[in-house]
Design a protein around this motif. Structure first.
Motif, PDB file in Angstrom:
ATOM      1  N   UNK A  24     -11.377   8.312 -16.582  1.00 25.93           N
ATOM      2  CA  UNK A  24     -11.944   7.674 -15.679  1.00 25.93           C
ATOM      3  C   UNK A  24     -10.657   8.897 -14.493  1.00 25.93           C
ATOM      4  N   UNK A  25     -10.329   9.013 -14.191  1.00 27.74           N
ATOM      5  CA  UNK A  25     -10.189  10.108 -13.715  1.00 27.74           C
ATOM      6  C   UNK A  25      -8.495  11.125 -14.066  1.00 27.74           C
ATOM      7  N   UNK A  26      -8.603  12.690 -13.428  1.00 29.14           N
ATOM      8  CA  UNK A  26      -8.173  13.726 -14.458  1.00 29.14           C
ATOM      9  C   UNK A  26      -7.602  15.024 -13.255  1.00 29.14           C
ATOM     10  N   UNK A  27      -6.345  15.060 -13.301  1.00 25.82           N
ATOM     11  CA  UNK A  27      -5.880  16.002 -12.564  1.00 25.82           C
ATOM     12  C   UNK A  27      -5.301  16.552 -12.823  1.00 25.82           C
ATOM     13  N   UNK A  28      -4.674  18.528 -12.216  1.00 20.98           N
ATOM     14  CA  UNK A  28      -4.265  19.402 -13.074  1.00 20.98           C
ATOM     15  C   UNK A  28      -2.812  19.229 -12.043  1.00 20.98           C
ATOM     16  N   UNK A  29      -1.796  19.912 -12.157  1.00 22.79           N
ATOM     17  CA  UNK A  29      -0.525  20.097 -11.929  1.00 22.79           C
ATOM     18  C   UNK A  29       0.641  21.740 -12.149  1.00 22.79           C
ATOM     19  N   UNK A  30       0.917  21.999 -11.610  1.00 19.89           N
ATOM     20  CA  UNK A  30       1.935  22.740 -11.677  1.00 19.89           C
ATOM     21  C   UNK A  30       3.421  22.367 -12.739  1.00 19.89           C
ATOM     22  N   UNK A  31       3.505  23.055 -13.497  1.00 22.10           N
ATOM     23  CA  UNK A  31       4.806  22.721 -14.352  1.00 22.10           C
ATOM     24  C   UNK A  31       6.034  22.831 -14.314  1.00 22.10           C
ATOM     25  N   UNK A  32       6.176  23.250 -12.448  1.00 22.58           N
ATOM     26  CA  UNK A  32       7.293  23.462 -11.680  1.00 22.58           C
ATOM     27  C   UNK A  32       8.261  22.168 -12.491  1.00 22.58           C
ATOM     28  N   UNK A  33       9.145  22.895 -12.368  1.00 23.42           N
ATOM     29  CA  UNK A  33      10.158  21.535 -12.035  1.00 23.42           C
ATOM     30  C   UNK A  33      10.059  20.598 -10.984  1.00 23.42           C
ATOM     31  N   UNK A  34      10.797  19.553 -11.081  1.00 21.89           N
ATOM     32  CA  UNK A  34      10.777  18.433 -10.270  1.00 21.89           C
ATOM     33  C   UNK A  34      11.808  18.564  -9.364  1.00 21.89           C
ATOM     34  N   UNK A  35      12.456  19.684  -9.122  1.00 17.91           N
ATOM     35  CA  UNK A  35      13.644  19.044  -8.990  1.00 17.91           C
ATOM     36  C   UNK A  35      14.280  18.947  -7.712  1.00 17.91           C
ATOM     37  N   UNK A  36      13.363  18.531  -7.098  1.00 17.68           N
ATOM     38  CA  UNK A  36      13.601  17.446  -5.549  1.00 17.68           C
ATOM     39  C   UNK A  36      14.004  15.959  -6.401  1.00 17.68           C
ATOM     40  N   UNK A  37      13.543  15.421  -7.671  1.00 18.27           N
ATOM     41  CA  UNK A  37      13.878  14.040  -7.799  1.00 18.27           C
ATOM     42  C   UNK A  37      15.679  14.279  -8.045  1.00 18.27           C
ATOM     43  N   UNK A  38      16.217  15.016  -8.219  1.00 17.62           N
ATOM     44  CA  UNK A  38      17.295  15.032  -9.568  1.00 17.62           C
ATOM     45  C   UNK A  38      18.535  14.281  -8.549  1.00 17.62           C
ATOM     46  N   UNK A  39      18.681  14.452  -6.836  1.00 12.58           N
ATOM     47  CA  UNK A  39      19.736  13.861  -6.235  1.00 12.58           C
ATOM     48  C   UNK A  39      19.111  12.000  -6.300  1.00 12.58           C
ATOM     49  N   UNK A  40      17.953  11.854  -6.115  1.00 13.53           N
ATOM     50  CA  UNK A  40      17.783  10.364  -6.195  1.00 13.53           C
ATOM     51  C   UNK A  40      17.553   9.310  -7.261  1.00 13.53           C
ATOM     52  N   UNK A  41      17.288  10.809  -8.959  1.00 15.54           N
ATOM     53  CA  UNK A  41      17.698  10.051  -9.630  1.00 15.54           C
ATOM     54  C   UNK A  41      19.310   9.644 -10.085  1.00 15.54           C
ATOM     55  N   UNK A  42      20.316  10.665 -10.100  1.00 15.64           N
ATOM     56  CA  UNK A  42      21.576  10.480 -10.247  1.00 15.64           C
ATOM     57  C   UNK A  42      21.636   9.515  -9.477  1.00 15.64           C
ATOM     58  N   UNK A  43      21.330   9.076  -8.314  1.00 18.09           N
ATOM     59  CA  UNK A  43      21.614   8.229  -7.580  1.00 18.09           C
ATOM     60  C   UNK A  43      21.538   6.969  -7.336  1.00 18.09           C
ATOM     61  N   UNK A  64      10.351  20.670 -17.104  1.00 16.75           N
ATOM     62  CA  UNK A  64       9.591  20.488 -17.983  1.00 16.75           C
ATOM     63  C   UNK A  64      10.057  21.782 -19.215  1.00 16.75           C
ATOM     64  N   UNK A  65      10.837  22.649 -18.755  1.00 12.82           N
ATOM     65  CA  UNK A  65      10.474  23.924 -19.610  1.00 12.82           C
ATOM     66  C   UNK A  65      11.639  23.544 -20.648  1.00 12.82           C
ATOM     67  N   UNK A  66      12.136  23.170 -20.858  1.00 12.88           N
ATOM     68  CA  UNK A  66      13.631  21.896 -21.289  1.00 12.88           C
ATOM     69  C   UNK A  66      12.255  20.982 -22.403  1.00 12.88           C
ATOM     70  N   UNK A  67      11.554  21.016 -22.568  1.00 18.12           N
ATOM     71  CA  UNK A  67      11.312  20.098 -23.494  1.00 18.12           C
ATOM     72  C   UNK A  67       9.288  20.611 -23.898  1.00 18.12           C
ATOM     73  N   UNK A  68       8.940  22.090 -23.513  1.00 21.34           N
ATOM     74  CA  UNK A  68       8.347  22.735 -23.758  1.00 21.34           C
ATOM     75  C   UNK A  68       8.232  23.779 -23.764  1.00 21.34           C
ATOM     76  N   UNK A  69       8.287  24.688 -24.287  1.00 20.74           N
ATOM     77  CA  UNK A  69       8.219  26.418 -24.711  1.00 20.74           C
ATOM     78  C   UNK A  69       6.934  26.810 -23.019  1.00 20.74           C
TER      79      UNK A  69
END
Length: 392
Positions: A24-43, A64-69
């Motif tokens: 029903x919907x499709x979109x395309x995103x970069x595979x750059x890191x989501x490192x802006x979430x790191x502090x929040x996830x750890x909190x 993403x580079x940790x789980x995909x080449x």
């Protein structure tokens, strides 16, 4: 291998192919890191707000580079699911029914999404035979709502769910990491404004107001645990035996949204509104036949039976007492026996010596500490009941 880069024309062909496949919907995103979430996830982890259902390694969730080449693009997809039953079954006084939340209706969405994504991958591979792909649903490492937001499918609301313009938050999400570079889509701006309806409606104050939640307080999580449900949540689940829809039901973006697009997602009323009493003693085979295809069966029979007992207590269903006594005395699982004792204490209206003796006799046989505590509480509740008016 040379770097793979998709043309704008090919991207449009993939968008059309996705529609033809039933996405029903499709979109395309970069595979750059989501490192802006790191502090929040750890909190969140440090605060004890995580449930244990999440992928355990935070770095895998944001890099993403940790789980995909050599990842280049994340293709995010959404499939809309119904929000209303076409033929809801009535609540009858002596035949009370439970309720499964909407996200568990129909065939397990993991299977449906994987089928759609695998078919999409096949289409792309016709053009890029050397490309690599990793499809994921919500059991993968990446966070579905975050990748979907980056891919422009919608925005993350205050309740932490992705909200789309067309379908509200009644969507299943999946993503495919690939080493093909596609032109990316724009993110959707935050759209909740000054609306806090989901925050105000959450009966356990699980939502933190910024898209995060204390997952352990969420009723959906509580219905999926395997041990005793803490007493503070039992009344709050009402008759819902799997999941919770409250923050979706009150959301303005969901008003009038009810899409019956995919046959696999059409709910069977007898499955999503099951009779509660038969659930208490159903066999494993009966459980698989009735619920096995649904996402709500993934934790097995015991949590749903526990929740069915709680729902009967919340209905104050007097007709369930004989069956609850049978469960109390004969079920081999301590947690189910203890929950049955609690339910008897809630349902029994007046002081009844025989009922007190029944629970006391079972309590004397118990060895599990939590079950002993549950039965002691139930026994105290029963002993404090008032006599019927004609015996006072």
């Amino acid at each position: 291998m040379n770097e793979l880069k998709a043309t704008a024309d090919f991207k449009q062909r993939i968008i059309q192919a996705a529609k033809d496949i039933g996405i029903d919907k499709i979109g395309f995103a970069s595979a750059e890191p989501f490192n802006h979430l790191e502090d929040s996830l750890r909190e969140q982890k440090a605060a004890g707000h995580t449930t244990g259902f999440e992928h355990p390694v935070i770095e895998d969730r944001i890099y993403p580079e940790r789980i995909f080449n050599k990842p280049k693009t994340i293709i995010a997809i959404a499939l809309a699911y119904p929000s209303q039953l076409k033929d809801p079954l009535p609540q009858e006084k002596d035949k009370r029914r439970g309720f499964f939340s909407r996200a568990s209706w129909g065939t397990d969405y993991h299977h449906v999404l994987r089928d759609r994504m695998n078919r999409l991958v096949e289409v792309i591979q016709d053009e890029y035979a050397d490309a690599n792909f990793k499809p994921m649903v919500d059991t993968g490492e990446l966070m579905d709502v975050v990748t979907a937001q980056r891919a422009g499918l919608g925005f993350i609301g205050r309740n932490g769910l992705l909200i789309t313009e067309e379908f509200g938050s009644y969507v299943y999400l999946g993503e495919i990491i690939t080493d093909i570079e596609f032109e990316t889509d724009e993110e959707v701006a935050f759209g909740c404004g000054d609306c806090y309806r989901c925050i105000d409606a959450c009966p356990t104050d699980a939502l933190l107001g910024d898209g995060r939640m204390n997952g352990r307080r969420c009723l959906s999580y509580q219905t999926q645990t395997k041990g005793y449900m803490p007493a503070e949540y039992r009344r709050k689940i009402t008759h819902v035996i799997y999941g919770c829809d409250i923050c979706q039901i009150v959301c303005p973006y969901n008003q009038g949204k009810n899409f019956h697009i995919h046959p696999e997602m059409e709910p069977e009323p007898e499955a999503v509104q099951p009779l509660l009493k038969p659930m208490l003693t159903m066999t494993n085979r009966e459980f698989k036949e009735q619920f096995g295809e649904m996402a709500g069966s993934w934790r097995g029979k015991k949590p749903l039976q526990r929740n069915a007992i709680i729902a009967l207590a919340n209905f104050r269903d007097q007709t369930a007492l004989p069956q609850l006594i049978e469960v109390l005395e004969e079920d081999p699982r301590p947690m189910i026996r203890g929950t049955a004792a609690w339910a008897i204490g809630q349902i029994q209206r007046y002081y009844n010596e025989a009922m007190v003796e029944c629970v006391a006799d079972q309590l004397a046989k118990e060895t599990d500490p939590e079950t002993i505590a549950e039965m002691e509480t139930a026994l105290e509740t029963l002993r404090n009941k008032r006599l019927p008016r004609d015996q006072r």
